[in-house]
Design a protein around this motif. Sequence first.
Motif, PDB file in Angstrom:
ATOM      1  N   MET A 460     -19.146 -13.983  -7.809  1.00  0.00           N
ATOM      2  CA  MET A 460     -19.143 -15.325  -7.319  1.00  0.00           C
ATOM      3  C   MET A 460     -20.378 -15.054  -6.028  1.00  0.00           C
ATOM      4  O   MET A 460     -21.243 -16.010  -5.648  1.00  0.00           O
ATOM      5  CB  MET A 460     -17.977 -15.679  -6.185  1.00  0.00           C
ATOM      6  N   LYS A 461     -20.326 -13.974  -5.278  1.00  0.00           N
ATOM      7  CA  LYS A 461     -21.380 -13.528  -4.197  1.00  0.00           C
ATOM      8  C   LYS A 461     -22.859 -13.522  -4.920  1.00  0.00           C
ATOM      9  O   LYS A 461     -23.667 -14.231  -4.203  1.00  0.00           O
ATOM     10  CB  LYS A 461     -21.192 -12.143  -3.896  1.00  0.00           C
ATOM     11  N   ALA A 462     -22.994 -13.065  -6.180  1.00  0.00           N
ATOM     12  CA  ALA A 462     -24.383 -13.242  -6.763  1.00  0.00           C
ATOM     13  C   ALA A 462     -24.684 -14.420  -7.057  1.00  0.00           C
ATOM     14  O   ALA A 462     -25.751 -14.843  -6.994  1.00  0.00           O
ATOM     15  CB  ALA A 462     -24.428 -12.234  -8.168  1.00  0.00           C
ATOM     16  N   LEU A 463     -23.657 -15.342  -7.648  1.00  0.00           N
ATOM     17  CA  LEU A 463     -24.075 -16.784  -7.841  1.00  0.00           C
ATOM     18  C   LEU A 463     -24.411 -17.697  -6.564  1.00  0.00           C
ATOM     19  O   LEU A 463     -25.251 -18.137  -6.587  1.00  0.00           O
ATOM     20  CB  LEU A 463     -22.945 -17.487  -8.458  1.00  0.00           C
ATOM     21  N   ARG A 464     -23.730 -17.336  -5.695  1.00  0.00           N
ATOM     22  CA  ARG A 464     -24.119 -17.987  -4.353  1.00  0.00           C
ATOM     23  C   ARG A 464     -25.508 -17.703  -3.749  1.00  0.00           C
ATOM     24  O   ARG A 464     -26.171 -18.287  -3.437  1.00  0.00           O
ATOM     25  CB  ARG A 464     -23.133 -17.703  -2.988  1.00  0.00           C
ATOM     26  N   ALA A 465     -25.941 -16.302  -3.883  1.00  0.00           N
ATOM     27  CA  ALA A 465     -27.224 -15.943  -3.413  1.00  0.00           C
ATOM     28  C   ALA A 465     -28.276 -16.650  -4.487  1.00  0.00           C
ATOM     29  O   ALA A 465     -29.404 -17.219  -4.079  1.00  0.00           O
ATOM     30  CB  ALA A 465     -27.483 -14.353  -3.769  1.00  0.00           C
ATOM     31  N   VAL A 466     -27.898 -16.775  -5.737  1.00  0.00           N
ATOM     32  CA  VAL A 466     -28.806 -17.572  -6.595  1.00  0.00           C
ATOM     33  C   VAL A 466     -29.062 -19.128  -6.246  1.00  0.00           C
ATOM     34  O   VAL A 466     -30.232 -19.565  -6.152  1.00  0.00           O
ATOM     35  CB  VAL A 466     -28.318 -17.351  -8.093  1.00  0.00           C
ATOM     36  N   VAL A 467     -27.926 -19.695  -5.986  1.00  0.00           N
ATOM     37  CA  VAL A 467     -27.867 -20.940  -5.515  1.00  0.00           C
ATOM     38  C   VAL A 467     -28.775 -21.345  -4.298  1.00  0.00           C
ATOM     39  O   VAL A 467     -29.349 -22.130  -4.084  1.00  0.00           O
ATOM     40  CB  VAL A 467     -26.423 -21.472  -5.365  1.00  0.00           C
ATOM     41  N   LEU A 468     -28.557 -20.344  -3.273  1.00  0.00           N
ATOM     42  CA  LEU A 468     -29.285 -20.352  -2.034  1.00  0.00           C
ATOM     43  C   LEU A 468     -30.933 -20.342  -2.360  1.00  0.00           C
ATOM     44  O   LEU A 468     -31.608 -21.034  -1.697  1.00  0.00           O
ATOM     45  CB  LEU A 468     -28.772 -19.276  -1.012  1.00  0.00           C
ATOM     46  N   ALA A 469     -31.018 -19.175  -2.918  1.00  0.00           N
ATOM     47  CA  ALA A 469     -32.610 -19.184  -3.403  1.00  0.00           C
ATOM     48  C   ALA A 469     -33.314 -20.456  -4.307  1.00  0.00           C
ATOM     49  O   ALA A 469     -34.278 -21.150  -3.811  1.00  0.00           O
ATOM     50  CB  ALA A 469     -32.691 -17.844  -4.380  1.00  0.00           C
ATOM     51  N   GLN A 470     -32.483 -20.884  -5.156  1.00  0.00           N
ATOM     52  CA  GLN A 470     -32.688 -22.012  -5.847  1.00  0.00           C
ATOM     53  C   GLN A 470     -32.967 -23.341  -4.839  1.00  0.00           C
ATOM     54  O   GLN A 470     -33.950 -24.027  -4.915  1.00  0.00           O
ATOM     55  CB  GLN A 470     -31.979 -22.557  -6.946  1.00  0.00           C
ATOM     56  N   SER A 471     -32.123 -23.413  -3.917  1.00  0.00           N
ATOM     57  CA  SER A 471     -32.082 -24.504  -2.982  1.00  0.00           C
ATOM     58  C   SER A 471     -33.433 -24.480  -2.058  1.00  0.00           C
ATOM     59  O   SER A 471     -33.901 -25.358  -1.847  1.00  0.00           O
ATOM     60  CB  SER A 471     -30.914 -24.308  -2.129  1.00  0.00           C
ATOM     61  N   GLN A 472     -33.730 -23.152  -1.813  1.00  0.00           N
ATOM     62  CA  GLN A 472     -35.045 -23.027  -0.762  1.00  0.00           C
ATOM     63  C   GLN A 472     -36.146 -23.288  -1.749  1.00  0.00           C
ATOM     64  O   GLN A 472     -37.142 -24.249  -1.047  1.00  0.00           O
ATOM     65  CB  GLN A 472     -34.967 -21.497  -0.504  1.00  0.00           C
ATOM     66  N   ARG A 473     -36.242 -23.104  -3.011  1.00  0.00           N
ATOM     67  CA  ARG A 473     -37.284 -23.260  -3.901  1.00  0.00           C
ATOM     68  C   ARG A 473     -37.548 -24.760  -4.128  1.00  0.00           C
ATOM     69  O   ARG A 473     -38.600 -25.498  -4.154  1.00  0.00           O
ATOM     70  CB  ARG A 473     -37.358 -22.474  -5.162  1.00  0.00           C
ATOM     71  N   ILE A 474     -36.422 -25.487  -4.334  1.00  0.00           N
ATOM     72  CA  ILE A 474     -36.523 -26.862  -4.506  1.00  0.00           C
ATOM     73  C   ILE A 474     -37.026 -27.619  -3.215  1.00  0.00           C
ATOM     74  O   ILE A 474     -37.769 -28.727  -3.348  1.00  0.00           O
ATOM     75  CB  ILE A 474     -35.032 -27.356  -5.016  1.00  0.00           C
ATOM     76  N   GLU A 475     -36.486 -27.278  -1.927  1.00  0.00           N
ATOM     77  CA  GLU A 475     -37.040 -27.869  -0.800  1.00  0.00           C
ATOM     78  C   GLU A 475     -38.444 -27.619  -0.629  1.00  0.00           C
ATOM     79  O   GLU A 475     -39.158 -28.608  -0.224  1.00  0.00           O
ATOM     80  CB  GLU A 475     -36.321 -27.152   0.228  1.00  0.00           C
ATOM     81  N   LEU A 476     -39.031 -26.403  -0.860  1.00  0.00           N
ATOM     82  CA  LEU A 476     -40.441 -26.125  -0.730  1.00  0.00           C
ATOM     83  C   LEU A 476     -41.188 -27.158  -1.777  1.00  0.00           C
ATOM     84  O   LEU A 476     -42.173 -27.573  -1.465  1.00  0.00           O
ATOM     85  CB  LEU A 476     -40.809 -24.867  -1.218  1.00  0.00           C
ATOM     86  N   LEU A 477     -40.666 -27.364  -3.115  1.00  0.00           N
ATOM     87  CA  LEU A 477     -41.387 -28.025  -3.982  1.00  0.00           C
ATOM     88  C   LEU A 477     -41.433 -29.660  -3.496  1.00  0.00           C
ATOM     89  O   LEU A 477     -42.390 -30.240  -3.890  1.00  0.00           O
ATOM     90  CB  LEU A 477     -40.765 -28.004  -5.316  1.00  0.00           C
ATOM     91  N   GLU A 478     -40.272 -29.942  -2.913  1.00  0.00           N
ATOM     92  CA  GLU A 478     -40.187 -31.434  -2.312  1.00  0.00           C
ATOM     93  C   GLU A 478     -41.254 -31.398  -1.414  1.00  0.00           C
ATOM     94  O   GLU A 478     -41.895 -32.728  -1.257  1.00  0.00           O
ATOM     95  CB  GLU A 478     -38.871 -31.639  -1.921  1.00  0.00           C
ATOM     96  N   ARG A 479     -41.390 -30.695  -0.410  1.00  0.00           N
ATOM     97  CA  ARG A 479     -42.444 -30.768   0.557  1.00  0.00           C
ATOM     98  C   ARG A 479     -43.792 -30.820  -0.017  1.00  0.00           C
ATOM     99  O   ARG A 479     -44.801 -31.702   0.206  1.00  0.00           O
ATOM    100  CB  ARG A 479     -42.297 -29.272   1.421  1.00  0.00           C
ATOM    101  N   GLN A 480     -43.971 -30.122  -1.118  1.00  0.00           N
ATOM    102  CA  GLN A 480     -45.441 -29.922  -1.712  1.00  0.00           C
ATOM    103  C   GLN A 480     -45.776 -31.272  -2.309  1.00  0.00           C
ATOM    104  O   GLN A 480     -46.811 -31.908  -2.376  1.00  0.00           O
ATOM    105  CB  GLN A 480     -45.405 -29.062  -2.718  1.00  0.00           C
ATOM    106  N   LEU A 481     -44.605 -31.874  -2.870  1.00  0.00           N
ATOM    107  CA  LEU A 481     -44.682 -33.209  -3.574  1.00  0.00           C
ATOM    108  C   LEU A 481     -44.947 -34.376  -2.723  1.00  0.00           C
ATOM    109  O   LEU A 481     -45.824 -35.201  -3.118  1.00  0.00           O
ATOM    110  CB  LEU A 481     -43.415 -33.573  -4.466  1.00  0.00           C
TER     111      LEU A 481
END
Length: 489
Positions: A460-481
């Motif tokens: 569960m801890k590892a999955l939470r970390a992956v979700v957090l990293a992906q959320s930050q990546r999505i936010e960055l891509l949305e800004r660039q778009l």
Amino acid sequence: MSFRRGVVRQSKFRHVFAQAWKAEHCLDDVRVSRVTWDGPLCAVNPKFLAVIVEAGGGGAFLVVPVGKSGRIEQSGPTVCGHAAPVLDIQWSPHDDNVVASASEDCAVKVWRIPDGGLMAPMTEAAVTLEGHSKRVGILAWHPTAFNILLTAGCDNVLLVWNVGTGELVYRLADAHPDLIYSVSWNRTGSAVCTVCKDKALRVIDPRRGAVLKVRERVHDGTRPMRAVFLSDGKILTTGFSRMSDRQVALWDAKDLSEPMATQEMDTSNGVLLPFYDPDTSMVYLLGKGDCTIRYFEVTDESPYVHFLSLYSSKEPQRGAGFLSKRGVDVNKCEIARFYKLHERKVEPISMTVPRKSDLFQGDLYPDTAGPEPALLADEWIAGRDAAPLLMSLSAGYGAPPFKQRDGVRSEPPRPSLRNSGSASKEAEDEEPRAPTREGSVNAERPRREDDILTELLSEMKALRAVVLAQSQRIELLERQLARIEDGDV
């Protein structure tokens, strides 16, 4: 020797523990350059280690994967496209495969290192930047804008380049009357601080070509100085007193009339190289030719610069590389790592904060500057500034690193969940079954349930970390778009 050393104060970094890696995990037979330039001669990022080495008839530096250890073959490939000795090397903060090199041949070259390292000597640079009339000894990548590189040469000139186009975008020829010793960007990349042979500290806006602040005689000694911009706007300088004692001083960039703190260290003659970690507000001082690494914490409380401890070894250092925070082993509470250069060896040294808990230590690892640039080169040239885009290091927690701190490759993780039948079968294979008494069977059941619960929590801890990293990546891509849609790109 230190800033109010006798006062005991609360700090989670008071007991930072420094430890050199075992001999079998060092790099051997590395012919470190004998050039007399007072640079670190080494640069390291999460992928690669680069060391300036001796080269007959030109300039070269070694590039190896950061996890490599053992003997380096003398016939092994190097980056060897310069016509004279290399004086400085710096990895791009926004692309772990891109490294810049500065040389006595007056040129700056930018190289793209293939994944896995060099298979053959590299002589053709991706970009060559020619604008200095004398040797170039200082490189400084912009901390937040993509492909912006500042160079300083012995012609006393600062040049700012757009590496993507190879274009010289700013030239500051009149700011320094003598040799430039050091250049450091502030956190947003809106200004730089420099120290010069005229003993002055300057704060400069390179886009306007304007000197914003000047402080004459920062240190009275004649030997080289260094300066580094801290994340809160302060500037830390190292130099020498009139009596040749080594000194450290802290300055407020808005008011350079008097230092906030100053301290004499010792009488050694090696230039003190400062390495700053903005995440922990710690400064590490390494003297070339010293056998020690001192570390301090910078706070808002007087005397502002607090001595923590020092690491001492038997052999002096020729230079050192400071690993960016993205590369440390968070599973071992490692907050910093140096790659110390001996005469023919590179020795990693880990700085760790001992903790009993096995959980991710969020207070040791606040979000750090990630590899994504906050600005494109043209945006910064047009006058925009931005703080670094941050990333969480929790995504690396629990995941097996490329190499453990002792250099041994991690074992692959075992499956988190197994069906009860296979679990029972494995238990039977691994251990002889105890006598078939009801009490013994019941005693084993809680232990197995605890093991399964621990594995579930880890997953569960590892999955939470992956979700957090992906959320930050999505936010960055949305800004660039959004930038593209607004026509900013």
